[in-house]
Each structure stands twice: as structure tokens, then as C-alpha cells.
Design an enzyme around this catalytic site. Sequence first.
Site, short mmCIF file in Angstrom:
data_model
loop_
_atom_site.label_atom_id
_atom_site.label_comp_id
_atom_site.label_asym_id
_atom_site.label_seq_id
_atom_site.Cartn_x
_atom_site.Cartn_y
_atom_site.Cartn_z
N ASP A 530 29.06 18.11 48.01
CA ASP A 530 29.64 18.89 49.11
C ASP A 530 28.49 19.54 49.86
O ASP A 530 27.53 20.07 49.26
CB ASP A 530 30.59 19.97 48.57
CG ASP A 530 31.28 20.72 49.69
OD1 ASP A 530 32.20 20.13 50.29
OD2 ASP A 530 30.87 21.87 49.98
N LEU A 531 28.56 19.52 51.21
CA LEU A 531 27.47 20.08 52.03
C LEU A 531 27.52 21.60 52.03
O LEU A 531 28.59 22.21 52.06
CB LEU A 531 27.58 19.55 53.46
CG LEU A 531 27.41 18.04 53.66
CD1 LEU A 531 27.53 17.68 55.13
CD2 LEU A 531 26.07 17.56 53.11
N ASP A 573 33.33 17.23 54.58
CA ASP A 573 31.89 17.20 54.30
C ASP A 573 31.62 16.88 52.84
O ASP A 573 30.60 17.29 52.29
CB ASP A 573 31.24 18.52 54.69
CG ASP A 573 31.86 19.71 53.94
OD1 ASP A 573 32.91 19.50 53.30
OD2 ASP A 573 31.30 20.80 54.01
#
Length: 666
Positions: A530-531, A573
Site C-alpha cells: 500500500d502506498l 493505491d
Amino acid sequence: MLLNYRRVLLFFMASMVLAELAIMLMMKWLGLGILGFWLVALFDATAVSLTAIILLWGLTSRAGGLSTDAQLKTGAIVFVTELLVMLMLPMADDGWLFFWLDAVLLSVVSGLLINWQVLLPLQRGKKTWSTEVTTSIFWGGLCTYLSLMTCAGIILLSVYQQQQQQRYEEVSAAEMSHLDTIRQELLANLHEAALDLTLLAGQAERLVSQTGLDFGEPQLAADYMTYLKVRRDYAMLRLIDSQGEERVRVERSRGQEAVNIPAGQRQNKRQHDYFGKAMQLAKGEIYISELELNIEHGQIEIPYNPVIRLATPFFDEAGNKRGIVIINLMADRLLQGLSRPRQPLMGQLILLHKDAGWLYGVEKARLWGSVLDERRQHRFANSHPEVWDQMQGGSEGISRAPEGLYVYQKLTARDHLVLGAMTVDESGLQPPQWWLISVVDRAVFEQDMVKIRHLLLTVSLFFAVLTAIGILLFSHTLKKRIEAERKLHHLAHFDFLTGLANRALFSCTLQRELQHSRRSGVDSALFYMDLDNFKPINDRLGHNAGDTALKEVARRLQHSVRPYDTVARMGGDEFAILMTGPIRPEDIDTLAKRILNAFDLPVEVAGQPFLLGVSIGVTLLHQSFTSHEQALAVADQAMYNAKKTGKHCFFLAPTPKMSKDTDDRS
């Protein structure tokens, strides 16, 4: 597995020689030659092309076998090559030389083409999807086009042959009918002379009975002179006594005037063949000689004087045979009757002796081969042996030869109802036999078939163009459809923004890898990411800027993994990576650090740098997972643990069995 393609090619070519020999021997054993050239060629080309596909597929199976594209290429190359080889070689020769030439040429030519179009591309590696589709459609269309054109060619050739055969039958029937008319005319001339001969014999018998032969000569000579004046086709009338002496001889001079030959110039004909045969006959029977050259004083008369002699015996009141009466027909007049134009007779007339000597219808240097020894080598049987052999099988018929059509009839006195009865005798003498032939030149049929050939050629060209257009349109439509289906497939399995695998495709891949891991005991690793710090980009610059950032993230992830690892965008994301095994513990650490290092540099969006981080959760695909959902849940939980740790780091889930809480979460 790598193949030695040179060895494959050599083995393929050697096998093709043996296969083609076996196919041709089988066709000969089955007697397929009666089907005609095109059907035999089509059968042979089809059988050998299927054999080539199976053979080459088997030889390349260790390297994955042949693709559909390669199979189509192989079949088309061998099919067309075999048709061309059979067209080039002399099909009339069905011996071993032809078999070997056919097999070797097919093997060499098709082998070189297959090496160029099939084997070399296999060595160079796989083509792009677009190139494969285009090539497959091209070869499929070409194979279909060749098959359709071959079938059309066979049909049109059959139509042409039927028309040609029908024309041959029409001409043959017409020529046979005309020959029959000519034959009846010739027999009618002989019958007319036979009737006159019967009357002359009756006259001689009356004179013998009334006055004795010695006293009737002047009266007979006068009557014979009258006959010659009336019958312009009679060359000579004679009465010969039982000793062979000519007692009355009236002949037509060179000036065509009737002349009575005096006693001092008359001859004895006792040694002549016709005298002996005529003296064997019974009352009312008639001897007819062959069409031959007249002989005077033991020498053939010069210039040649062809004659037909009709003779019959006459008797006194006591039934004693006193001599013969004989008529010499001017055969020149009969032959001239053959030369007059006869419409719609198409052929050239020929008259042959029963032993194949020429009598009419050829240059003078070949005539009279039955009489003149120096011309016997010029007989019809020597120049046309196949036609002559066929003629011996019946009294009439048709023979086709390269130069044209021979329509023939046997001509004999027995063919005439009345004359046949007059010429059959108890002594076994046979009436003469001749062959009447009409030779129709091949050019006559060629002229008749020109219009049909032009029509069929126009139809074939029209069909060829329409078929080509139809196949091109179909191929274009098929390519568009395949491209559309591929796009739909891509949209269903790949993320439209980044080009990475989507959640659906990644889940299927992960499930297969789980099954493989359970079977083989080889472990793989699942990375769930996950960003960090992504939300500010969307908030400040909008979603378009966020999409640009996601594309750059996907690019960096792709450059971080190995070529055979799978990268997917799971949504928003969130991303995932499937690291296929076998792997070592340090491999996980290496990949995780490579991913983290990839985001050390800021991502430039709309001219502004943004420093993104990535939180990574990792789990091994050990045997405790029963589904991909469980594996994703564990990796997702590991990712949240990484975020809790401080973001931009990775967390490896523990390998023992998962807790009950993890099972409930999945």
C-alpha cells in the site's frame, strides 16, 4: 528443451521420401489412376501434407510441438509442392523412376521451404501476439484459398472433359454414319457389277447351248462393246474358257474407247489366281478380287491401273463348267468417288487393304504396299500400330490418338444383303475385305473447344477474384474480431491504467501457484503493498495527477521484480507481487529492499516532486493455506503491521499455522 533443428530437417526429409513412396504405391495398388489426374493429384497432395504435419509435430514435440500457424504453413507448403511436382513430371510413366523422382523432389523442395518458414522462426524465438495472429490468418487464408481453387479447378476440368467427351461422341457418331453411307455406295457399285456379271454368264450359257462357244464369239464381243459404252466404270469384259484361254476380250483403251482385242493378242490366264478361284465356284456364285494393280504379260501395268475383278463360272446344258465371265472394274473411278467433297464429313478418308496396305488417303509413295514389296514398310500398321491393333477387335469402332480421332469400318461384300449371298461359296473362298477410315484431326476439336475454354477460363478467373476478395474480407474481419476479443480479455484481466494484472487475474494466478506449492513442496512468496503519502497528490492536484503517479509506481515495481514474477494492481493505491519459487529467505529480503529503494527518489507529478513510500506485507505460500483469499488476508494483515511499524518498510508474516483471528478475517 532445445532441438537440433538441422537433424530434425534431415530426418524429416528422409521420412518424407519414404512416406511419399508408400502413398504412391498404395494408390497404384488401389487402382486410383482411373479417377483422372486431378483427383489422384489432390488425393496424393492431401495425404502427404497430413503426413508432413504429423511427422513435423512429432519431431518438434520436445520443444513444445507446432503451433497452429506452423501446422498450417507445413500443410500448405507440402500440398502446393506436391501438386507442382506432379504437374512437372511425366505422369504416363508410373514406374519406379517416376516414384523416386516425385518423392525426392517433394522432400527437397518442401524441406527447404519448411526450414525457411517453420523451423528457423522456431529457433529465433516466439513472435509478438500481433505478428502471430497476422501470420496465422495469412496461412489459414492461403490454405483455404488453395483448397477452394483446387476444388474449383477439378470441377471446371471435369466440366471441360465432359464437354470434350460429348463433342468426341457427337463427331464420332456423325463420322460413323457418313462412313456407313460411303460403304453402302461402294457395295452398291459392286452389286451392280455383280448383276451385270450374272446376266453375261446367262448369255454365255445360252449361246453355248444353242450354237457352241466357237460360234458365239462375234456376237458376245459386240454385246460386250455395248456394255463398255454404257458402263463407264468397266475397264474390261472377258470370256475365258475352261483352259484359261481368252475367247472374248473387250477393253477400254487409253482414249477411253471400247476396243475388241483380236484373237492373236489374247492371253492365257490359266496361271492367274483369279481364274483358279473363279473356276472353283458353283453356279450363281461370284468371285470378287482384292483392289490390286492390273498385270499384263506377267508385269504390273505402267502407269498403275488399279482394278477389282468380278468373275463367275458358266455352264452348258449338261451342267459342265465351260469357263468364266469376268469384269474388270476401273478402281480409279471408285477411289475418285471417295475424294469428292462430302459435307458435313469432317475427317480425311482412308481406304486400307485388310493387311494394312494403303489404297487411298496417303501420298503416292506409300500406296500399294500390299502389292509392291518395296513399299511394305509404309503400311498403316507400321505407322499407327496402336490404332491398328484396336481395329482388329471388331468390324467398326473409334480410336483416339494424339493426332486425332480414327473412326473405322470394315468393308466386305457380306455387308450387302444380296451381294453377300452371291459371294459366299461352299469351297470356303472369302470375299475381299477393306478398311474404310475417317481421320478427324485434333485441330478440329481444338477449334470447337476454344469457346468452351474461354468461357471456363473466364469463370475460373471470376471465381478466383471473388474468392480472394471474400477470403481477404473474412481475414480482415477475423483479425478485427480477434483483436476485439483480446482487448476484452485484456480489460477483464489487466488494469486499464497501469497495464498490470488486475485482482481477478492475480487471484487466479495465486490460486494456481498455491496448488503447485502444495504438490511440489516448493514455497513462493506473496507481497501485498500500500502506498504511503499518496492521498495528498489527489487532494492537491486531482485524480489525473494521481493516475500519473500510479503509472510511475507500476513502472518502478515492474523494474524491481524478476521477469517471471507477477505484479498486479489490486485496487486504488494497493499493489501485489507473486514471487514464484523456489525461493530462499534472503530472496524475500532482497526483493523487499529493492522495492523500498525504488521509492527513495521522489515521484514528479505536474512538475512537483512527491516522496512516496510503500508499506509491504509478505507471506510464504506454505501448505496451511487452502485458498488464495487466506493468503491475501495474511499478506494484507502483514502490510498493516508494516504501517503500524512506521511505514515505508516490510513485514514478514510468521510461518506457523495462522491464528483463529486470521481465519475469521479471511
